[in-house]
Design an enzyme around this catalytic site. Structure first.
Site, PDB file in Angstrom:
ATOM      1  N   SER A  92       0.848  -1.192   0.000  1.00 41.81           N
ATOM      2  CA  SER A  92       0.000   0.000   0.000  1.00 41.81           C
ATOM      3  C   SER A  92       0.881   1.239   0.000  1.00 41.81           C
ATOM      4  O   SER A  92       2.064   1.176   0.333  1.00 41.81           O
ATOM      5  CB  SER A  92      -0.901   0.020   1.239  1.00 41.81           C
ATOM      6  OG  SER A  92      -0.189   0.488   2.382  1.00 41.81           O
ATOM      7  N   ASP A  93       0.303   2.373  -0.341  1.00 42.20           N
ATOM      8  CA  ASP A  93       0.994   3.633  -0.097  1.00 42.20           C
ATOM      9  C   ASP A  93       0.790   3.999   1.373  1.00 42.20           C
ATOM     10  O   ASP A  93       0.026   3.356   2.103  1.00 42.20           O
ATOM     11  CB  ASP A  93       0.465   4.725  -1.033  1.00 42.20           C
ATOM     12  CG  ASP A  93       1.534   5.764  -1.386  1.00 42.20           C
ATOM     13  OD1 ASP A  93       2.430   5.986  -0.546  1.00 42.20           O
ATOM     14  OD2 ASP A  93       1.454   6.355  -2.471  1.00 42.20           O
ATOM     15  N   TRP A  94       1.463   5.055   1.817  1.00 39.70           N
ATOM     16  CA  TRP A  94       1.490   5.457   3.232  1.00 39.70           C
ATOM     17  C   TRP A  94       0.059   5.678   3.750  1.00 39.70           C
ATOM     18  O   TRP A  94      -0.646   6.577   3.292  1.00 39.70           O
ATOM     19  CB  TRP A  94       2.315   6.729   3.390  1.00 39.70           C
ATOM     20  CG  TRP A  94       2.488   7.215   4.801  1.00 39.70           C
ATOM     21  CD1 TRP A  94       1.527   7.701   5.622  1.00 39.70           C
ATOM     22  CD2 TRP A  94       3.711   7.273   5.552  1.00 39.70           C
ATOM     23  NE1 TRP A  94       2.057   8.064   6.838  1.00 39.70           N
ATOM     24  CE2 TRP A  94       3.397   7.815   6.816  1.00 39.70           C
ATOM     25  CE3 TRP A  94       5.028   6.941   5.278  1.00 39.70           C
ATOM     26  CZ2 TRP A  94       4.357   8.021   7.803  1.00 39.70           C
ATOM     27  CZ3 TRP A  94       5.989   7.147   6.253  1.00 39.70           C
ATOM     28  CH2 TRP A  94       5.664   7.675   7.505  1.00 39.70           C
TER      29      TRP A  94
END
Length: 721
Positions: A266-268
């Site tokens: 995932s992204d942040w």
């Protein structure tokens, strides 16, 4: 602990240990980190325990070899099975030796030099303890209001794919396990992050599947075909579903259709962001949707940590989903050789020797010079060494030339423009004045600038955006230069002196007030560590401008999105029988961009002969050869980028007015003529039809060859199937 088969690790893991492998935390959580004294706060905010940290599978944001060694040592002492951490970081356009931003690198059209920049970035990152970089960004970009256009190679799917491949080759090499000078690449942001509505970061994306497949997916696929090890899911929605929880996108398309078996991250914070998106009611549902969609690693939120065990034990999900994700993560660790050498590559002594060394800076200088695009020149450039120069503007003496995503780079060590020019002429011929700040000005600054300009033969303006004005979350609705800078140009133009503007920015700008007042405009982007030297090389003609735009510069923001490979309409403005009013047009500005895709000037001139085709017909078994003679008709040796475009005149669905299919960079001496030949094949004419089949159609086409997407000569041919 002696390495063992990966499945044996999984069999020995408790459910909590498995879920820990799926968690990624920032470096401040770990013992041995330079910021470990600050662990308590982040742990309390996220609800992370010492046990959770002990089981964690990966860390992001390390700052050096010794810190990497310290953290890995401490982790291996505490982790029950001795499974090493994966260390990841954003190495986007250099580690400490910073190269131009990726959009600028795209404008070099130099795939070999782009690959070399990624190879150097990987070497510096690997010796500093990094295993994985969150790059390349393969997002197609058409809206310069979006701050992250600076991370993309531009608006063309073919060219984006070629640069994605080059960056992957540079980062990864051919043998990650044995070549510890390379790092694993993570292509991002899957998918279509660059199509955010309104050019506003993290915003909604709404595309037809055909548009997605035709324009936005090819560059990601190119990176994966080159062997890219990881994929990062995007923040945005795709077809109404956030990518992080999008099973159709990640499992069906990426895993099943494309056969990708690597790690998806995932992204942040994006797993928990399913809640404000409205795609999950709470963290538990966010965890469920993400694991079912195929997210292997949750970055910096704890939905998996808090809820996956309950979901598995209650039978809501099969524990096999967790096991499969763990195995993918362990395979990457094995591929990097971490079970045999957990401190892979990290070496403080070599780090001190290699990082930011002269050899690397020389490549940065060369790439920066090739990335700059000369947009206008009415005889102002190149400068002469005997001229007195007024260097004016907020970038005259600024080290803020590295651009976003250069967190390990040093603005203090960056070569400023004043230093680059002084290296050519000495400071005695330069009068320097700030003139204004990035967004504000004082009377005193303006008066000093006018005094400097009045005594000079030529004015060099150093203007643009601060690095905070682009990059992630750096979106702008008004993409003109700030008013303080426009007012400075206006006052200086009144002096009537020759004036060259050098622009530092991370996006195409609306250049009203600049292009109409300056006699020369050099787009330097954020040029990196050696920017001052590279720009001075160009200003004085010691290097030839050879950059060509890979993203159109709009005439005004009201045109956005404006891009070269657009569709025609039923009432095109340039139709022979078009009525004055009832055509597709603006009443107050042209349809065309100010500077089109592929555009760029040189200090020499090039002449194109009549292009030729080997045959008026193509078949699947008989490709065409497209030839043109190009002559250097000026007085300086220079590179030209010869570009090949195609238009399908009638398709099952509407086709673009032009599509880039190939290009050649050639170096020509003054007076030299060279024939450039391209092979055009039937597969290059295929596209996604209304039913999403990928095929070509029999019929008529135009093939164009020229120096940019606008100024290209066309020839007709037919495809027979």
């Amino acid at each position: 602990m002696k390495p063992q088969p990966l499945e044996a690790y999984v069999e020995q893991m408790t459910l909590a240990e498995k879920i820990g492998q799926l968690l990624q935390l920032a470096v401040s959580f770990f013992e041995g980190a330079e910021t470990e004294g600050e662990i308590t706060g982040p742990m309390e905010v996220l609800g992370v325990s010492e046990e959770n940290v002990r089981n964690t599978g990966s860390v992001l944001g390390l700052s050096g070899a010794q810190e990497a060694i310290n953290i890995q040592q401490a982790h291996l002492r505490k982790n029950r099975l001795g499974i090493p951490l994966l260390i990841m970081a954003d190495i986007i356009h250099g580690y400490k030796t910073i190269f131009p931003v990726p959009l600028a690198i795209g404008c070099s059209w130099d795939l070999k030099l782009a690959e070399r920049s990624a190879e150097i970035a990987a070497l510096e990152a690997a010796v500093s303890g990094v295993h994985v970089t969150f790059a390349p960004m393969a997002d197609l970009v058409r809206d310069p209001r979006w701050g992250r256009v600076m991370e993309s190679a531009g608006e063309d799917p073919f060219l984006n794919g070629e640069f994605a491949r080059a960056f992957v080759r540079g980062f990864q090499g051919k043998d990650l396990q044995n070549d510890t000078s390379r790092v694993a690449a993570c292509v991002k942001h899957f998918a279509a992050y660059g199509a955010a509505e309104g050019g506003r970061d993290y915003n909604t994306v709404d595309l037809s599947e055909r548009q997605l497949r035709e324009y936005y997916l090819p560059a990601y696929k190119a990176a994966l075909d080159e062997g890219c090890e990881m994929v990062m899911a995007s923040f945005n929605t795709v077809d109404g579903i956030p990518s992080t929880g999008n099973k159709r996108l990640l499992r069906r398309l990426l895993r099943e259709e494309w056969g990708f078996g690597g790690v998806i991250i995932s992204d942040w914070g994006a797993v928990k962001e399913l809640i404000p998106h409205g795609a999950a009611a709470d963290e538990k549902e966010a965890a469920l949707r993400s694991i079912e969609a195929g997210i292997d690693i949750e970055m910096m939120t704890t939905c998996y940590m808090k809820h996956l065990a309950e979901l598995a034990e209650s039978g809501v999900i099969d524990e096999k989903l967790i096991d499969e994700a763990v195995l993918r993560i362990l395979r990457l660790k094995q591929k990097l050789g971490l079970f045999d050498n957990p401190y892979r590559g990290a070496d403080p002594a070599r780090e001190a020797e290699i990082v930011f060394c002269g050899e690397h800076r020389a490549v940065s200088r060369e790439l920066a010079a090739k990335s700059c695009v000369l947009l206008k020149n009415e005889g102002v450039l190149p400068l002469r060494r005997d001229q007195s120069i007024a260097l004016i503007g907020p970038f005259a003496q600024s080290g803020d030339i590295l651009g976003p995503w250069s967190w390990q780079g040093s603005t203090e060590a960056a070569v400023r423009l004043v230093d680059g020019i002084a290296a050519k002429t000495g400071m005695g011929r330069i009068a320097v004045a700030e003139g204004c700040g990035f967004e504000e000005a004082s009377d005193r600054q303006l008066e000093a600038a006018l005094r400097a300009a009045e005594g000079a033969d030529v004015i060099v303006l150093a203007l643009g955006e601060s690095s905070e004005m682009s990059g992630e979350a750096g979106c702008r609705g008004d993409i003109r230069l700030p008013q303080a800078q426009l007012a400075l140009i206006e006052r200086l133009a009144e002096l009537g002196k020759p004036m060259a503007a050098v622009l530092f920015n991370g996006r195409p700008l609306d250049l009203h007030g600049v292009a109409d007042r300056a006699g020369a405009v050099l787009e330097a982007w954020f040029p990196g560590s050696e920017g001052g030297h590279a720009i001075a090389d160009l200003l004085f003609g010691d290097a030839q401008p050879s950059g060509r735009l890979t993203m159109s510069f709009p005439y005004a923001a009201g045109q956005i999105p404006v891009y070269y490979n657009h569709f025609n309409t039923g009432r095109p403005k340039d139709a022979p029988d078009a009525q004055v009013r009832y055509v597709s047009q603006y009443l107050d500005m042209p349809n065309e961009p100010l500077y089109p895709f592929g555009y760029g000037l040189s200090y020499t001139s090039f002449a194109y002969g009549e292009p030729g085709l080997s045959s008026p017909e193509m078949t699947p078994d008989r490709p065409l050869t497209v030839k043109v003679k190009v002559a250097n008709t000026g007085v300086a040796a220079a590179e030209e980028t010869v570009q090949l475009y195609v238009r399908d005149l009638a398709g099952d669905v509407v086709r673009p007015v032009k599509e880039l299919k190939d290009f050649r960079k050639i170096l020509l001496q003054p007076g030299e003529t060279r024939e450039v030949a391209f092979e055009l094949t039937e597969p290059q004419l295929r596209y996604h039809h209304a039913d999403l089949t990928f095929a070509s159609d029999a019929g008529d086409f135009l093939v164009y060859i020229g120096p940019n997407s606008r100024d290209a000569a066309g020839m007709r041919f037919s495809l027979r199937l």
